[in-house]
Design a protein around this motif. Structure first.
Motif, PDB file in Angstrom:
ATOM      1  N   GLN A 248       0.701  -1.377  -0.093  1.00  0.00           N
ATOM      2  CA  GLN A 248       0.059  -0.029   0.114  1.00  0.00           C
ATOM      3  C   GLN A 248       1.010   1.171  -0.057  1.00  0.00           C
ATOM      4  OE1 GLN A 248      -0.752  -2.688   2.237  1.00  0.00           O
ATOM      5  NE2 GLN A 248      -2.130  -3.268   0.574  1.00  0.00           N
ATOM      6  N   GLY A 249       2.243   1.256   0.257  1.00  0.00           N
ATOM      7  CA  GLY A 249       3.081   2.346   0.232  1.00  0.00           C
ATOM      8  C   GLY A 249       3.187   2.942   1.541  1.00  0.00           C
ATOM      9  N   GLU A 250       2.232   2.718   2.568  1.00  0.00           N
ATOM     10  CA  GLU A 250       2.289   3.561   3.693  1.00  0.00           C
ATOM     11  C   GLU A 250       3.640   3.037   4.589  1.00  0.00           C
ATOM     12  OE1 GLU A 250       0.092  -0.338   5.164  1.00  0.00           O
ATOM     13  OE2 GLU A 250       0.392   0.968   3.360  1.00  0.00           O
ATOM     14  N   LEU A 251       4.140   4.004   5.312  1.00  0.00           N
ATOM     15  CA  LEU A 251       5.198   3.701   6.059  1.00  0.00           C
ATOM     16  C   LEU A 251       4.797   3.805   7.726  1.00  0.00           C
ATOM     17  CD1 LEU A 251       7.873   5.635   4.084  1.00  0.00           C
ATOM     18  CD2 LEU A 251       7.504   3.178   4.281  1.00  0.00           C
ATOM     19  N   PRO A 252       5.684   3.233   8.626  1.00  0.00           N
ATOM     20  CA  PRO A 252       5.197   3.478   9.948  1.00  0.00           C
ATOM     21  C   PRO A 252       5.662   4.716  10.387  1.00  0.00           C
ATOM     22  CG  PRO A 252       7.004   1.857   9.562  1.00  0.00           C
ATOM     23  CD  PRO A 252       6.505   2.037   8.382  1.00  0.00           C
ATOM     24  N   GLU A 253       4.911   5.308  11.502  1.00  0.00           N
ATOM     25  CA  GLU A 253       5.461   6.542  12.022  1.00  0.00           C
ATOM     26  C   GLU A 253       6.586   6.686  12.642  1.00  0.00           C
ATOM     27  OE1 GLU A 253       3.358   9.857  15.377  1.00  0.00           O
ATOM     28  OE2 GLU A 253       2.205   7.865  14.794  1.00  0.00           O
ATOM     29  N   PRO A 254       7.380   7.556  12.517  1.00  0.00           N
ATOM     30  CA  PRO A 254       8.812   7.476  13.430  1.00  0.00           C
ATOM     31  C   PRO A 254       8.495   7.510  14.905  1.00  0.00           C
ATOM     32  CG  PRO A 254       8.770   9.157  11.495  1.00  0.00           C
ATOM     33  CD  PRO A 254       7.393   8.528  11.650  1.00  0.00           C
ATOM     34  N   GLY A 255       9.583   6.581  15.349  1.00  0.00           N
ATOM     35  CA  GLY A 255       9.258   6.427  16.788  1.00  0.00           C
ATOM     36  C   GLY A 255       8.549   5.371  17.079  1.00  0.00           C
ATOM     37  N   ARG A 256       7.802   4.688  16.245  1.00  0.00           N
ATOM     38  CA  ARG A 256       6.855   3.739  16.764  1.00  0.00           C
ATOM     39  C   ARG A 256       7.714   2.462  16.635  1.00  0.00           C
ATOM     40  NH1 ARG A 256       2.306   1.489  12.596  1.00  0.00           N
ATOM     41  NH2 ARG A 256       1.821  -0.626  13.675  1.00  0.00           N
TER      42      ARG A 256
END
Length: 404
Positions: A376-384
């Motif tokens: 889907q092209g989404e990326l995890p939020e930084p710091g997660r």
């Protein structure tokens, strides 16, 4: 004020504290002195601000070592020493302040909630160094070894966890020398993990292989929240070069440390600092360091071409040509790649936990560089803190899919 920091993790951390303390218009250049190249970075930053008409407060190790030279640079309005840069009263006053660093006593952790835009937080628990490696100028910039008291370290760790930090990296100038009333670094690690159960991951900064204490070995074997990763300040793999550097370990001792660590924590990642082109380093002596990389199967290196530091014993030794040092540094960086590829390939099909960084990247527990992939092209939020399965690997890192 704009704050620009160069050099080590400790300087980066202190730069965040400066950001909260600095008042007025202008810029702060927080310098490094570990190599001539690092010092030039600070000089170029000062020159850039000066051309733009921005007044500069210069601070950091290079300034501490030679405040007169930095104060005379065009554009520098004042200079502050390494102690003064963390004192609110210094920023509220006027004029230059650089106290003798050799008289420094005691140390408190830098009180910040994290690092702006960073996935993990650094926490300094030690400052200064009592050793006298022939190549190193840093004791002149950081002073004698001082340790943060355990209760102060616990309080700062709780502050970081309350701010949502998922991984804390303990750092210092000579981290392995931390001590307090008979306690050693391993005791501090266990104290922090037990006092702050909400911290998911604790990682150690660079360590002197000659100073690893038995409580630290026990913690590495038994504490699952202590990440399986050691970064060692090795500097060379030749006994003669190590002797001329005045290091406290030899080749055999370094190999033993690496073997013991891997035996205690299977899958543990090992990194090392190495200097290429140290004065008097012949091709045969360099070959010993090159062979050490293969014998230890090191998957990660920080390689520095030797840079003479005036005022150090090594600066008076017969020098190596800079082009030779650069060429040897390139050979060391090439030598590590097959070992990195092997270490990363061993993770194929395994689940890993990664603290997400900007740009869809991060690092595994053992500090393997990770890249997130998604249909889907989404990326995890930084710091997660993210878990996923390794689906591809090469010398540059691993790809993590099906993350959650």
């Amino acid at each position: 004020m704009e704050v620009v920091s160069f050099g080590c993790r400790l300087n980066t951390l202190e730069g965040e504290a400066i950001r909260a303390l600095a008042v007025g218009e202008g810029a702060v250049v927080n310098t490094c002195a570990v190599t001539r190249a690092a010092e030039r970075d600070g000089e170029r930053a000062v020159a850039r601000f000066a051309r733009a008409g921005v007044p500069v407060v210069a601070t950091g190790c290079a300034v501490q070592i030679d405040p007169v030279r930095w104060a005379a640079m065009p554009g520098v309005a004042r200079v502050l020493g390494n102690q003064e840069k963390l004192q609110a009263e210094a920023w509220g006053g006027e004029g230059s302040r650089v106290a003798p660093i050799g008289a420094a006593r005691g140390h408190a952790p830098v009180a910040v909630d994290g690092l702006l835009g960073r996935a993990r937080a650094f926490m300094d628990v030690q400052q200064g160094c009592d050793h006298a490696c022939t190549f190193c100028i840093i004791p002149q910039g950081r002073g004698p070894s001082r340790s943060v008291r355990p209760e102060a370290a616990v309080a700062q760790m709780r502050r970081l966890v309350s701010a949502g930090v998922q991984e804390v990296v303990l750092t210092g100038v000579d981290l392995a020398s931390w001590s307090h009333e008979g306690l050693r670094l391993g005791d501090l690690v266990r104290t922090l993990l037990r006092a702050v159960p909400g911290l998911p991951r604790l990682r150690l900064g660079s360590l002197d292989p000659a100073a690893l204490d038995e409580p630290l070995w026990a913690a590495l074997a038994e504490e699952r929240r202590l990440m399986p990763h050691l970064h060692l300040s090795l500097q060379a793999g030749s006994d003669l070069v190590l002797k001329r550097m005045r290091r406290r370990h030899g080749r055999a001792e370094a190999l033993h440390v690496i073997e013991r660590a891997r035996r205690l924590r299977p899958g543990l990642g090992v990194g090392a600092d190495l200097i290429a082109g140290f004065p008097t380093e012949t091709e045969a002596l360099f070959a010993e360091t090159l062979a050490f990389v293969d014998e230890a199967a090191l998957p990660a290196l920080h390689v520095f071409p030797y840079s003479p530091r005036p005022g150090t014993p090594a600066a008076r030794m017969p020098p190596m040509r800079p082009d030779v040092a650069r060429e040897r540094a390139a050979r060391l960086r090439a030598a590590v790649r097959p070992h990195a590829a092997a270490a990363h390939s061993a993770l194929l099909g395994h689940e890993v936990a990664v603290v997400a960084e900007r740009g869809g990247r991060g690092h595994t527990e053992a500090w393997a560089p990770a890249r997130f992939i998604s249909d889907q092209g989404e990326l995890p939020e930084p710091g997660r803190l993210v878990r996923g399965r390794v689906v591809a690997a090469d010398a540059d890192g691993v790809e993590v899919g099906a993350w959650r």
